[in-house]
Structures are given as C-alpha cells and as structure tokens.
Design a protein around this motif. Structure first.
Motif, mmCIF file in Angstrom:
data_model
loop_
_atom_site.group_PDB
_atom_site.id
_atom_site.type_symbol
_atom_site.label_atom_id
_atom_site.label_comp_id
_atom_site.label_asym_id
_atom_site.label_seq_id
_atom_site.Cartn_x
_atom_site.Cartn_y
_atom_site.Cartn_z
ATOM 1 N N SER A 254 66.152 72.622 126.901
ATOM 2 C CA SER A 254 66.527 71.960 128.161
ATOM 3 C C SER A 254 66.383 70.451 128.096
ATOM 4 N N TYR A 255 65.597 69.929 127.140
ATOM 5 C CA TYR A 255 65.440 68.485 127.019
ATOM 6 C C TYR A 255 66.731 67.836 126.507
ATOM 7 N N ASP A 256 67.484 68.530 125.679
ATOM 8 C CA ASP A 256 68.742 68.021 125.118
ATOM 9 C C ASP A 256 68.566 66.642 124.482
ATOM 10 N N LEU A 257 67.475 66.445 123.750
ATOM 11 C CA LEU A 257 67.239 65.171 123.079
ATOM 12 C C LEU A 257 68.219 64.975 121.924
ATOM 13 N N ARG A 258 68.546 63.735 121.639
ATOM 14 C CA ARG A 258 69.497 63.397 120.572
ATOM 15 C C ARG A 258 68.797 62.529 119.518
ATOM 16 N N ARG A 259 69.104 62.804 118.251
ATOM 17 C CA ARG A 259 68.613 61.980 117.145
ATOM 18 C C ARG A 259 69.813 61.249 116.564
ATOM 19 N N VAL A 260 69.821 59.920 116.716
ATOM 20 C CA VAL A 260 70.975 59.108 116.334
ATOM 21 C C VAL A 260 70.588 58.240 115.130
ATOM 22 N N PRO A 261 71.284 58.345 113.988
ATOM 23 C CA PRO A 261 70.947 57.535 112.814
ATOM 24 C C PRO A 261 71.083 56.039 113.098
ATOM 25 N N VAL A 262 70.169 55.245 112.520
ATOM 26 C CA VAL A 262 70.224 53.791 112.623
ATOM 27 C C VAL A 262 70.775 53.260 111.300
ATOM 28 N N ARG A 263 71.893 52.518 111.369
ATOM 29 C CA ARG A 263 72.583 52.074 110.150
ATOM 30 C C ARG A 263 73.093 50.634 110.298
ATOM 31 N N ASP A 264 73.500 50.092 109.138
ATOM 32 C CA ASP A 264 74.186 48.779 109.054
ATOM 33 C C ASP A 264 73.370 47.618 109.619
ATOM 34 N N PRO A 265 72.240 47.280 109.058
ATOM 35 C CA PRO A 265 71.583 47.979 107.950
ATOM 36 C C PRO A 265 70.688 49.107 108.436
ATOM 37 N N SER A 266 70.292 49.940 107.508
ATOM 38 C CA SER A 266 69.386 51.041 107.811
ATOM 39 C C SER A 266 67.952 50.599 107.525
ATOM 40 N N PRO A 267 67.109 50.451 108.552
ATOM 41 C CA PRO A 267 65.716 50.076 108.301
ATOM 42 C C PRO A 267 65.005 51.165 107.489
ATOM 43 N N ILE A 268 64.217 50.746 106.525
ATOM 44 C CA ILE A 268 63.500 51.669 105.645
ATOM 45 C C ILE A 268 62.002 51.447 105.792
ATOM 46 N N TYR A 269 61.283 52.536 106.020
ATOM 47 C CA TYR A 269 59.819 52.477 105.997
ATOM 48 C C TYR A 269 59.358 53.009 104.646
ATOM 49 N N PRO A 270 58.880 52.128 103.746
ATOM 50 C CA PRO A 270 58.514 52.563 102.389
ATOM 51 C C PRO A 270 57.081 53.081 102.339
ATOM 52 N N MET A 271 56.905 54.226 101.715
ATOM 53 C CA MET A 271 55.565 54.803 101.591
ATOM 54 C C MET A 271 55.261 55.102 100.128
ATOM 55 N N SER A 272 54.010 54.927 99.763
ATOM 56 C CA SER A 272 53.578 55.130 98.383
ATOM 57 C C SER A 272 52.545 56.244 98.293
ATOM 58 N N LEU A 273 52.505 56.886 97.145
ATOM 59 C CA LEU A 273 51.409 57.779 96.814
ATOM 60 C C LEU A 273 50.299 56.918 96.215
ATOM 61 N N ILE A 274 49.076 57.151 96.652
ATOM 62 C CA ILE A 274 47.922 56.368 96.214
ATOM 63 C C ILE A 274 46.904 57.314 95.588
ATOM 64 N N TRP A 275 46.427 56.972 94.386
ATOM 65 C CA TRP A 275 45.469 57.828 93.695
ATOM 66 C C TRP A 275 44.597 56.976 92.771
ATOM 67 N N ARG A 276 43.546 57.570 92.226
ATOM 68 C CA ARG A 276 42.704 56.905 91.232
ATOM 69 C C ARG A 276 43.278 57.161 89.847
ATOM 70 N N ASP A 277 43.290 56.130 89.018
ATOM 71 C CA ASP A 277 43.871 56.302 87.686
ATOM 72 C C ASP A 277 42.994 57.150 86.767
ATOM 73 N N ASP A 278 41.714 57.345 87.119
ATOM 74 C CA ASP A 278 40.837 58.159 86.292
ATOM 75 C C ASP A 278 40.635 59.565 86.852
ATOM 76 N N ASN A 279 41.471 59.964 87.809
ATOM 77 C CA ASN A 279 41.378 61.311 88.369
ATOM 78 C C ASN A 279 42.011 62.297 87.381
ATOM 79 N N PRO A 280 41.226 63.254 86.843
ATOM 80 C CA PRO A 280 41.755 64.138 85.798
ATOM 81 C C PRO A 280 42.437 65.395 86.309
ATOM 82 N N HIS A 281 42.545 65.563 87.621
ATOM 83 C CA HIS A 281 43.120 66.808 88.146
ATOM 84 C C HIS A 281 44.555 66.969 87.643
ATOM 85 N N PRO A 282 44.866 68.051 86.908
ATOM 86 C CA PRO A 282 46.216 68.199 86.337
ATOM 87 C C PRO A 282 47.312 68.337 87.390
#
Length: 312
Positions: A254-282
């Motif tokens: 009943s809300y009938d919400l709409r998701r509209v793409p944002v373009r020209d330009p398309s804003p980008i939220y960049p995300m990184s994976l963060i870890w310890r370089d000495d973490n031995p977990h395979p």
C-alpha cells in the motif's frame, strides 16, 4: 589434570590393550603405562585391573570414563573456537540491510562450507578499524577516508564495493514516475536523512555530495527507525531519501514506494574491506577473492566520487 593422560586412558579403553593404544597414539607401550599410572596417582584411584589376559576397567574407571570423554570433547571445542580455519570467520557489516551484508550472504551461498559469524558493531570506520586491529573481528566493511600511509601498520584495505544510489520516494512525489534522475534535478527537492551522525564517514560523504550538487539534505527530526521513515516518505509529496541500490528495505504494498536510479553522473559510495595483514584465517583470503570477482564497475557510465576515494 593432564589431558594427554586422559586421552591415553580413553584410547586404552577403546583399544582394549595398552599395546594397541600405544600404536593408535604413536607412542610406546611403556609411555602408555606411565601416563595411566600418573593419572591414577593424580586421581587417587585405580582405573584398570591388570591380569594375564589383559586390562579391565575398575568401578572407578567405569565411573571416570564418560567424564574423560567429555573432557576431550571440551578440549576439541575450545581448540576449534580460536584456531584459524576451524573457528568461524567473524565479519562486521555495520547493518544487515546494506550492500556488505548482501555480498556476504552471496559469499556464504558460494562457499557454504565456510562458517561465518556476522556481526553489526554499529561503529564508524575508526572504531571498526580499531576492532579489527584488536582482533575483535576478522574484517569489516567501511568507507576509508584517509590514505593508506596514515592507517595503522597492521591494517590493510581494498576497495570492494562501488555502491550506486537510488532516490526513494512516495507515489505523490514529483519524481515518482521518473525513469531516472540527475543530481542536478535533486537540488530542487528535499532529501530527508534524519539520524545521519556528524563526524562519521557517511556524514562526510553526504556533506561532500551536497556541496558538489547543491543538494539540501535535511537531518531534522527524531529517529524512529527505518519503518517509520518509509511510512513518512510514502505519505508525503515532498519527502525523499537516498539509498544504495543493494540496500534491502521492505514495506507494505500500500505504500507504493518508488526506487529511482540517480544518473548523469551516478554518485558512488565506495566501501573497502578492512583486515589485518597478519590474520592467518584461510577463509579471509577466500572472502577477499570472492569480493574482487564480484566487484561491479559500470563501464561507460559517468560517475561521481568523493575526493577521498582517490587517496592512495
């Protein structure tokens, strides 16, 4: 209590002979006898009776046996809880609605044999990075707003998510029927984002986005949660908000919400994976490989990135 002696006791019971237990444990028969004797001395009872036809459990030995087996099970569980490759890979996703959680679920489907412990620390990049550095979590997902040379020595990051935006509006909003919108068009409309905590990396991102395109991002209003925010937007002809394309929201039809793409330009939220370089977990290496293979970069699409996304 010496667990090697307990393990030897159980092996002797299961094998029926000290000689066979010695072979199973890859030790000498004399070592088996010494371990059993030490355990009996420690407990103050005899566990076996020894006859020409072999060894047999005493009443005390029969009583001790189930507890000995439980001691070895507890030892195995304790070892598995912390040993890399045997314990679950613990990953922070900040929120179970957003892109990192979606990608982590995708990783689980691709690698169902890898055990995951998914947590939400509800922390900004600095606090989450401190948790990684301390070993509280194996990895986290955040926007990294400083150059690598300014990060703690043990910390490593790699950009794994370029999250595009959608405008979320109700059916009476002026942009409800648009196939896409530009950031310039959004300058004419109120973007409502109550609860955007100042000083966080996401607040810095939206401050820079607003400055770049003249947007009005309204933080006014108490925070009643996502469900209340969606209800307000659905009922309004003026309110709108921004969401990542992979952000998971649920609302009544009943809300009938709409998701509209944002373009020209398309804003980008960049995300990184963060870890310890000495973490031995395979499993950490497997996660990094999976994320690298799934990173989506829209070829030929004009994008906008915050200034700190270009730091190295």
């Amino acid at each position: 209590m010496n667990l090697d002696a307990v393990r030897t006791f159980v092996a002797a019971v299961d094998a029926g002979q000290f000689q066979d237990a010695a072979a199973a444990l890859s030790i000498t028969q004399q070592a088996v006898s010494k371990r059993i004797a030490a355990l009996e001395k420690d407990l103050g009872v005899r566990l076996f009776t020894r006859t020409a036809r072999g060894t047999h459990l005493t009443v005390d030995g029969q009583t001790f046996l189930p507890h000995a087996r439980e001691l070895l099970r507890v030892e195995a569980r304790a070892d598995a809880s912390v040993r890399p490759g045997r314990r679950a890979l613990r990953v922070d996703v900040h929120s179970r609605r957003i892109a990192p959680a979606v990608l982590l679920q995708d990783f689980h489907r691709a690698h169902p044999h890898i055990e995951l412990d998914v947590v939400t620390l509800d922390a900004d990049v600095h606090a989450a990075m401190a948790a990684v550095e301390a070993g509280t979590v194996d990895a986290t997902f955040h926007a990294v707003t400083v150059a690598a040379r300014h990060l703690p020595a043990a910390i490593r990051t790699t950009r794994v998510i370029d999250e595009h935006h959608e405008l979320l509006v109700g059916p009476r909003h002026a942009l409800a029927n648009a196939r896409s919108v530009t950031p310039a068009q959004l300058a004419e409309h109120r973007i409502w984002m109550p609860g955007l905590a100042p000083g966080t990396e996401w607040a810095d991102y939206y401050d820079e986005l607003a400055a770049a395109f003249g947007l009005t991002i309204d933080l006014v209003g108490p925070v009643f949660g996502n469900e209340a925010l969606l209800a307000e937007i659905a009922d309004s002809a003026e309110l709108a908000t921004l969401a990542g394309v992979r952000t998971r929201y649920l609302w009544p039809d009943s809300y009938d919400l709409r998701r509209v793409p944002v373009r020209d330009p398309s804003p980008i939220y960049p995300m990184s994976l963060i870890w310890r370089d000495d973490n031995p977990h395979p499993a950490l290496a497997a996660l990094r490989d999976h994320l690298a293979s799934r990173r989506v970069q829209a070829a030929g699409t004009e994008v906008w990135l915050p200034a700190w996304a270009h730091l190295s």
